[in-house]
Design a protein around this motif. Structure first.
Motif, PDB file in Angstrom:
ATOM      1  N   UNK A 327      24.897 -28.093 -99.411  1.00  0.00           N
ATOM      2  CA  UNK A 327      26.199 -26.941 -98.975  1.00  0.00           C
ATOM      3  C   UNK A 327      25.936 -25.288 -98.389  1.00  0.00           C
ATOM      4  N   UNK A 328      24.459 -25.359 -98.180  1.00  0.00           N
ATOM      5  CA  UNK A 328      24.019 -24.265 -98.018  1.00  0.00           C
ATOM      6  C   UNK A 328      23.615 -24.121 -96.792  1.00  0.00           C
ATOM      7  N   UNK A 329      23.036 -24.806 -95.926  1.00  0.00           N
ATOM      8  CA  UNK A 329      23.101 -25.443 -94.605  1.00  0.00           C
ATOM      9  C   UNK A 329      24.118 -25.516 -93.779  1.00  0.00           C
ATOM     10  N   UNK A 330      24.982 -26.164 -94.894  1.00  0.00           N
ATOM     11  CA  UNK A 330      26.049 -26.798 -93.687  1.00  0.00           C
ATOM     12  C   UNK A 330      27.166 -25.007 -93.642  1.00  0.00           C
ATOM     13  N   UNK A 331      27.015 -24.330 -94.704  1.00  0.00           N
ATOM     14  CA  UNK A 331      27.658 -23.024 -94.216  1.00  0.00           C
ATOM     15  C   UNK A 331      26.688 -22.510 -93.241  1.00  0.00           C
ATOM     16  N   UNK A 332      24.871 -22.317 -92.863  1.00  0.00           N
ATOM     17  CA  UNK A 332      24.667 -21.585 -92.116  1.00  0.00           C
ATOM     18  C   UNK A 332      25.395 -22.466 -91.023  1.00  0.00           C
ATOM     19  N   UNK A 333      25.413 -23.357 -90.766  1.00  0.00           N
ATOM     20  CA  UNK A 333      26.554 -23.724 -89.371  1.00  0.00           C
ATOM     21  C   UNK A 333      26.755 -23.837 -88.513  1.00  0.00           C
ATOM     22  N   UNK A 334      28.409 -23.630 -90.290  1.00  0.00           N
ATOM     23  CA  UNK A 334      29.605 -23.434 -89.788  1.00  0.00           C
ATOM     24  C   UNK A 334      29.694 -21.863 -89.075  1.00  0.00           C
ATOM     25  N   UNK A 335      28.622 -20.490 -90.067  1.00  0.00           N
ATOM     26  CA  UNK A 335      28.698 -19.792 -89.607  1.00  0.00           C
ATOM     27  C   UNK A 335      28.063 -18.730 -88.968  1.00  0.00           C
ATOM     28  N   UNK A 336      26.786 -19.361 -88.781  1.00  0.00           N
ATOM     29  CA  UNK A 336      25.556 -19.114 -87.724  1.00  0.00           C
ATOM     30  C   UNK A 336      25.879 -19.136 -86.214  1.00  0.00           C
ATOM     31  N   UNK A 337      25.834 -20.676 -86.501  1.00  0.00           N
ATOM     32  CA  UNK A 337      26.320 -20.824 -84.759  1.00  0.00           C
ATOM     33  C   UNK A 337      27.685 -21.401 -84.244  1.00  0.00           C
ATOM     34  N   UNK A 338      28.843 -20.610 -85.680  1.00  0.00           N
ATOM     35  CA  UNK A 338      29.999 -21.231 -85.802  1.00  0.00           C
ATOM     36  C   UNK A 338      30.809 -22.413 -85.205  1.00  0.00           C
ATOM     37  N   UNK A 339      30.114 -23.400 -85.433  1.00  0.00           N
ATOM     38  CA  UNK A 339      30.396 -24.960 -85.800  1.00  0.00           C
ATOM     39  C   UNK A 339      31.949 -25.422 -86.503  1.00  0.00           C
ATOM     40  N   UNK A 340      32.877 -26.228 -86.494  1.00  0.00           N
ATOM     41  CA  UNK A 340      33.619 -26.811 -87.032  1.00  0.00           C
ATOM     42  C   UNK A 340      32.834 -27.393 -88.439  1.00  0.00           C
ATOM     43  N   UNK A 341      34.257 -27.596 -89.653  1.00  0.00           N
ATOM     44  CA  UNK A 341      33.237 -28.370 -91.085  1.00  0.00           C
ATOM     45  C   UNK A 341      32.702 -29.406 -90.776  1.00  0.00           C
ATOM     46  N   UNK A 342      33.391 -31.129 -89.973  1.00  0.00           N
ATOM     47  CA  UNK A 342      32.623 -31.935 -89.895  1.00  0.00           C
ATOM     48  C   UNK A 342      31.717 -31.747 -88.530  1.00  0.00           C
ATOM     49  N   UNK A 343      31.038 -31.126 -88.177  1.00  0.00           N
ATOM     50  CA  UNK A 343      30.187 -31.115 -87.000  1.00  0.00           C
ATOM     51  C   UNK A 343      29.491 -30.874 -88.014  1.00  0.00           C
ATOM     52  N   UNK A 344      29.432 -29.206 -88.695  1.00  0.00           N
ATOM     53  CA  UNK A 344      28.804 -28.711 -89.459  1.00  0.00           C
ATOM     54  C   UNK A 344      27.986 -29.672 -90.290  1.00  0.00           C
ATOM     55  N   UNK A 345      28.818 -30.421 -91.185  1.00  0.00           N
ATOM     56  CA  UNK A 345      28.410 -31.347 -92.628  1.00  0.00           C
ATOM     57  C   UNK A 345      27.243 -32.881 -91.934  1.00  0.00           C
ATOM     58  N   UNK A 346      28.190 -32.741 -90.290  1.00  0.00           N
ATOM     59  CA  UNK A 346      27.287 -34.002 -90.265  1.00  0.00           C
ATOM     60  C   UNK A 346      25.473 -34.322 -89.343  1.00  0.00           C
ATOM     61  N   UNK A 347      25.752 -32.702 -89.259  1.00  0.00           N
ATOM     62  CA  UNK A 347      24.494 -32.481 -88.963  1.00  0.00           C
ATOM     63  C   UNK A 347      23.171 -31.371 -89.945  1.00  0.00           C
ATOM     64  N   UNK A 348      23.627 -31.608 -91.086  1.00  0.00           N
ATOM     65  CA  UNK A 348      23.215 -31.374 -92.507  1.00  0.00           C
ATOM     66  C   UNK A 348      22.609 -32.468 -92.853  1.00  0.00           C
ATOM     67  N   UNK A 349      23.592 -33.482 -93.238  1.00  0.00           N
ATOM     68  CA  UNK A 349      23.175 -34.690 -94.204  1.00  0.00           C
ATOM     69  C   UNK A 349      22.983 -36.058 -93.241  1.00  0.00           C
TER      70      UNK A 349
END
Length: 396
Positions: A327-349
């Motif tokens: 969850x923390x990394x998904x949030x980092x992907x969404x906020x720091x590099x401004x990815x949309x939720x599905x992409x942020x989630x995919x890049x995380x897991x």
């Protein structure tokens, strides 16, 4: 020309006047730079690692200690006994204590710089003092840390599911990954109080397991030395003792640098003592044959009861740790590099799962990798670099 005007001009053209004028201009420039830096700091989003956060504006020293210890206690401790079995009892204890002092020192660095900047987060400090490069270094460090942790948790739960349900480790890992990743995608996050409660449950279980091992302990099982496993035990120890990301929040909650410093000392001593006792108990009971997920060794000593207890601990610890870190990394992907939720989630897991199914399935060794790379960069290298760069800037 009026006399008063001539006097005023003479004031400015004297050496004292020029000095005074330059000093006023310098002070104004410093104020302007300070205002600009504060604005930049407000605009920087803090990168997350732990889901345990300070929810109250003012906390007691006891609450501060619970938050810091709760951030450390988790799945990382399960890999310590196996890593210790690679080096022997004495080297393992020396390395664990040495890592504790190193992490405490860098924790003091984070506290000092955060306190000087009104409780700024680690990512803010990195970006403010080291520039954009520092911000990206912090993000990459946390990404590697999260990648390694998630990969280790998938491997660990594959082993747990296989033991509990009699299926293959690969199938167990796949089932766990799907269920836990769905939870992460929907953002079903436990509260800080829940996380802390789980930490207390974990500490109680660790103590109970240690007591179960005492009758089977033999000093001869741990009295050997093999320095080939130094990197492994070092990495797992770094992973298990990381709590730096919540230090700024704890400082803001306590509102006192000295109080936070005192609490921070105990926040490293207590988990290290728990880890040391837990690690030593398993090493003296199993020696070189300590399992990768230490508690699973209880089955060989206590049969079905040992199997249940030995798998219940990693089931709780790994599940909560997986969801929290993902969850923390998904949030980092969404906020720091401004990815949309599905992409942020995919890049995380997805990348850690791919690596696991390709064949990297060693729980403790992957934890060691995460500690020796991402955790070391975020919790040791970057704080020291921040201290060094700031010192150079102050000298000039």
């Amino acid at each position: 020309m009026p006399i008063s005007e001539g006097i005023e001009r003479r004031k400015v053209t004297t050496s004292h006047g020029r000095y005074y004028s330059a000093r006023i201009a310098s002070q104004r420039r410093k104020k302007l730079i300070l205002i600009q830096n504060l604005r930049k700091m407000r605009g920087v989003r803090g990168l997350r690692v732990s889901t345990i956060r300070v929810e109250k504006k003012h906390i007691t020293e006891g609450e501060a200690l619970a938050i810091l210890v709760g951030t450390q206690i988790g799945a990382g401790v399960l890999g310590l006994p196996y890593s210790a079995s690679k080096v022997g009892l004495i080297p393992a204890l020396v390395i664990l204590i040495g890592v504790m002092f190193l992490m405490l020192w860098t924790g003091f660095i984070v506290l000092r710089f955060s306190a000087e900047r009104r409780g700024a987060q680690m990512s803010t400090l990195s970006q403010h003092i080291l520039g954009k490069t520092g911000g990206w270094l912090m993000y990459i460090s946390i990404f590697i840390m999260s990648f390694g942790a998630i990969l280790a948790y998938i491997a660990g739960m594959g082993s747990v599911f296989a033991s509990l349900f009699g299926i293959s480790e690969t199938m167990g890992a796949f089932i766990f990954w799907v269920l836990a990743s769905i939870v992460v995608y929907h953002g079903l996050e436990a509260s800080g109080k829940t996380e802390l409660a789980m930490s207390y449950v974990m500490i109680t279980l660790f103590i109970a397991v240690t007591l179960m091992l005492v009758p089977h302990a033999k000093l001869s099982n741990g009295l050997y030395t093999n320095l080939s496993g130094v990197l492994s035990i070092t990495g797992v120890a770094i992973f298990a003792l990381g709590c730096h990301t919540v230090i700024p929040d704890v400082y803001k909650g306590l509102g006192s640098y000295e109080k936070t410093k005192k609490v921070l000392i105990w926040a490293f001593i207590i988990p290290t003592a728990i880890y040391a006792v837990f690690m030593v108990a398993f090493l003296l009971a199993f020696g070189r044959n300590t399992p990768q997920i230490a508690t699973q060794g209880l089955e060989s000593l206590y049969g079905h009861l040992g199997k249940i207890i030995g798998n219940l601990i990693p089931l709780l610890a790994i599940t909560t740790s997986y969801i929290g870190i993902a969850l923390a990394q998904q949030s980092n992907n969404e906020e720091f590099i401004r990815l949309k939720r599905p992409i942020a989630w995919g890049l995380t897991v997805i990348p850690p799962a791919v690596v696991y199914f390709v064949g990297v399935k060693n729980f403790a060794d992957v934890l060691a990798f995460a500690g020796d790379t991402g955790d070391m960069m975020a919790f040791i290298v970057l704080p020291i670099l921040i201290w060094f760069v700031d010192r150079r800037l102050r000298m000039h």
